[in-house]
Design a protein around this motif. Sequence first.
Motif, mmCIF file in Angstrom:
data_model
loop_
_atom_site.group_PDB
_atom_site.id
_atom_site.type_symbol
_atom_site.label_atom_id
_atom_site.label_comp_id
_atom_site.label_asym_id
_atom_site.label_seq_id
_atom_site.Cartn_x
_atom_site.Cartn_y
_atom_site.Cartn_z
ATOM 1 N N LYS A 25 0.841 -1.197 0.000
ATOM 2 C CA LYS A 25 0.000 0.000 0.000
ATOM 3 C C LYS A 25 0.875 1.246 0.000
ATOM 4 O O LYS A 25 1.801 1.382 0.791
ATOM 5 C CB LYS A 25 -0.913 0.019 1.232
ATOM 6 C CG LYS A 25 -1.815 1.243 1.281
ATOM 7 C CD LYS A 25 -2.714 1.235 2.507
ATOM 8 C CE LYS A 25 -3.575 2.489 2.541
ATOM 9 N NZ LYS A 25 -4.487 2.499 3.679
ATOM 10 N N THR A 26 0.549 2.163 -0.918
ATOM 11 C CA THR A 26 1.208 3.456 -0.974
ATOM 12 C C THR A 26 0.118 4.519 -1.094
ATOM 13 O O THR A 26 -1.039 4.194 -1.325
ATOM 14 C CB THR A 26 2.153 3.560 -2.197
ATOM 15 O OG1 THR A 26 1.379 3.409 -3.382
ATOM 16 C CG2 THR A 26 3.245 2.511 -2.153
ATOM 17 N N ILE A 27 0.512 5.745 -0.939
ATOM 18 C CA ILE A 27 -0.419 6.848 -1.161
ATOM 19 C C ILE A 27 0.114 7.627 -2.356
ATOM 20 O O ILE A 27 1.231 8.128 -2.349
ATOM 21 C CB ILE A 27 -0.531 7.780 0.069
ATOM 22 C CG1 ILE A 27 -0.990 7.010 1.306
ATOM 23 C CG2 ILE A 27 -1.458 8.954 -0.234
ATOM 24 C CD1 ILE A 27 -2.393 6.426 1.211
ATOM 25 N N LYS A 28 -0.711 7.692 -3.400
ATOM 26 C CA LYS A 28 -0.364 8.452 -4.600
ATOM 27 C C LYS A 28 -1.579 9.276 -4.970
ATOM 28 O O LYS A 28 -2.704 8.788 -4.908
ATOM 29 C CB LYS A 28 -0.007 7.519 -5.757
ATOM 30 C CG LYS A 28 1.256 6.700 -5.522
ATOM 31 C CD LYS A 28 1.597 5.874 -6.739
ATOM 32 C CE LYS A 28 2.844 5.055 -6.479
ATOM 33 N NZ LYS A 28 3.258 4.328 -7.689
ATOM 34 N N GLY A 30 -3.020 11.387 -3.417
ATOM 35 C CA GLY A 30 -3.895 11.566 -2.268
ATOM 36 C C GLY A 30 -4.818 10.396 -1.978
ATOM 37 O O GLY A 30 -5.778 10.540 -1.224
ATOM 38 N N THR A 31 -4.560 9.246 -2.562
ATOM 39 C CA THR A 31 -5.428 8.094 -2.344
ATOM 40 C C THR A 31 -4.598 6.816 -2.247
ATOM 41 O O THR A 31 -3.416 6.799 -2.584
ATOM 42 C CB THR A 31 -6.483 7.997 -3.478
ATOM 43 O OG1 THR A 31 -7.460 7.059 -3.116
ATOM 44 C CG2 THR A 31 -5.853 7.633 -4.798
ATOM 45 N N SER A 32 -5.211 5.740 -1.783
ATOM 46 C CA SER A 32 -4.511 4.466 -1.634
ATOM 47 C C SER A 32 -4.296 3.817 -2.998
ATOM 48 O O SER A 32 -5.236 3.646 -3.778
ATOM 49 C CB SER A 32 -5.331 3.512 -0.770
ATOM 50 O OG SER A 32 -5.524 4.046 0.514
ATOM 51 N N VAL A 33 -3.038 3.453 -3.245
ATOM 52 C CA VAL A 33 -2.672 2.726 -4.462
ATOM 53 C C VAL A 33 -1.840 1.530 -4.015
ATOM 54 O O VAL A 33 -0.935 1.659 -3.200
ATOM 55 C CB VAL A 33 -1.870 3.617 -5.439
ATOM 56 C CG1 VAL A 33 -1.385 2.811 -6.636
ATOM 57 C CG2 VAL A 33 -2.717 4.800 -5.899
ATOM 58 N N TYR A 34 -2.170 0.376 -4.555
ATOM 59 C CA TYR A 34 -1.482 -0.860 -4.191
ATOM 60 C C TYR A 34 -0.578 -1.277 -5.337
ATOM 61 O O TYR A 34 -1.015 -1.335 -6.493
ATOM 62 C CB TYR A 34 -2.507 -1.949 -3.852
ATOM 63 C CG TYR A 34 -3.275 -1.602 -2.604
ATOM 64 C CD1 TYR A 34 -2.859 -2.080 -1.366
ATOM 65 C CD2 TYR A 34 -4.366 -0.754 -2.648
ATOM 66 C CE1 TYR A 34 -3.527 -1.729 -0.207
ATOM 67 C CE2 TYR A 34 -5.053 -0.400 -1.498
ATOM 68 C CZ TYR A 34 -4.627 -0.885 -0.279
ATOM 69 O OH TYR A 34 -5.294 -0.534 0.871
ATOM 70 N N ASN A 38 6.856 -2.017 -7.411
ATOM 71 C CA ASN A 38 6.786 -0.582 -7.731
ATOM 72 C C ASN A 38 5.884 -0.254 -8.919
ATOM 73 O O ASN A 38 5.952 0.842 -9.459
ATOM 74 C CB ASN A 38 8.183 0.008 -7.958
ATOM 75 C CG ASN A 38 8.991 0.037 -6.693
ATOM 76 O OD1 ASN A 38 8.471 0.369 -5.626
ATOM 77 N ND2 ASN A 38 10.250 -0.349 -6.780
ATOM 78 N N GLN A 39 5.037 -1.162 -9.338
ATOM 79 C CA GLN A 39 4.093 -0.922 -10.419
ATOM 80 C C GLN A 39 2.687 -0.844 -9.842
ATOM 81 O O GLN A 39 2.280 -1.702 -9.056
ATOM 82 C CB GLN A 39 4.158 -2.047 -11.470
ATOM 83 C CG GLN A 39 5.492 -2.140 -12.178
ATOM 84 C CD GLN A 39 5.799 -0.892 -12.982
ATOM 85 O OE1 GLN A 39 4.970 -0.403 -13.735
ATOM 86 N NE2 GLN A 39 7.001 -0.358 -12.808
ATOM 87 N N ASN A 40 1.929 0.160 -10.239
ATOM 88 C CA ASN A 40 0.560 0.324 -9.755
ATOM 89 C C ASN A 40 -0.306 -0.833 -10.245
ATOM 90 O O ASN A 40 -0.309 -1.147 -11.432
ATOM 91 C CB ASN A 40 -0.030 1.635 -10.265
ATOM 92 C CG ASN A 40 0.745 2.843 -9.789
ATOM 93 O OD1 ASN A 40 1.465 2.791 -8.794
ATOM 94 N ND2 ASN A 40 0.602 3.939 -10.485
ATOM 95 N N VAL A 41 -1.056 -1.435 -9.312
ATOM 96 C CA VAL A 41 -1.943 -2.547 -9.662
ATOM 97 C C VAL A 41 -3.398 -2.150 -9.419
ATOM 98 O O VAL A 41 -4.245 -2.308 -10.290
ATOM 99 C CB VAL A 41 -1.584 -3.826 -8.874
ATOM 100 C CG1 VAL A 41 -2.544 -4.962 -9.207
ATOM 101 C CG2 VAL A 41 -0.142 -4.248 -9.155
ATOM 102 N N ILE A 42 -3.680 -1.595 -8.221
ATOM 103 C CA ILE A 42 -5.053 -1.265 -7.835
ATOM 104 C C ILE A 42 -5.058 0.068 -7.088
ATOM 105 O O ILE A 42 -4.145 0.364 -6.324
ATOM 106 C CB ILE A 42 -5.634 -2.339 -6.890
ATOM 107 C CG1 ILE A 42 -5.618 -3.701 -7.544
ATOM 108 C CG2 ILE A 42 -7.046 -1.994 -6.459
ATOM 109 C CD1 ILE A 42 -5.904 -4.820 -6.561
#
Length: 186
Positions: A25-28, A30-34, A38-42
Amino acid sequence: MDKTNQWQKEIDYLEAIISKMPLLKTIKWGTSVYTLNNQNVIGVSGFKSYVGLWFYKGVFLSDKKKLLINAQEGVTKSLRQMRFKSINEIDEAVLIDYITEAIEIEKAGLTIPKTKKEYKIPTLLLQAFEENKDLELAFLQFAKYKQNDFIEYIDSAKQEKTKIDRLEKIKPMILSNIGLNDKFKK
């Protein structure tokens, strides 16, 4: 923020489901991105009338339950979204299947090849070149991407008067070897 707070229960539930998967889980934006490697999935976020769960490479998902939509038809190429209006619409088993498939797609490295947009020099600019050969020679000295910036700047105007105004604005820039967006590329 009020719009997203109304969906906190649904967001928490979606994030609890996603947390069972091997994603970080990261914040990108301003929202949660999983992410995976290091590649955005969800991504998960609340909007005015729904909670969105989007799959960055959703175009490759089999979508057996027909739950995915393209939020911007004709614009979005890969991203697909699920929308929920209540926690009762969220089926954990179905989501796990979709997320598992999304992870496999990411591991496989599937991507949509980037297509280069072909730019055609507008008639107005061609006429200006006929009237002033120095303008044409100066234009041809620019890198292709800078030429495309000028072309798109003229073409994006809806009214003919605006196109003419823009052409007049860029003529001195072209003759002075100043790209349209040079002031932003320092």
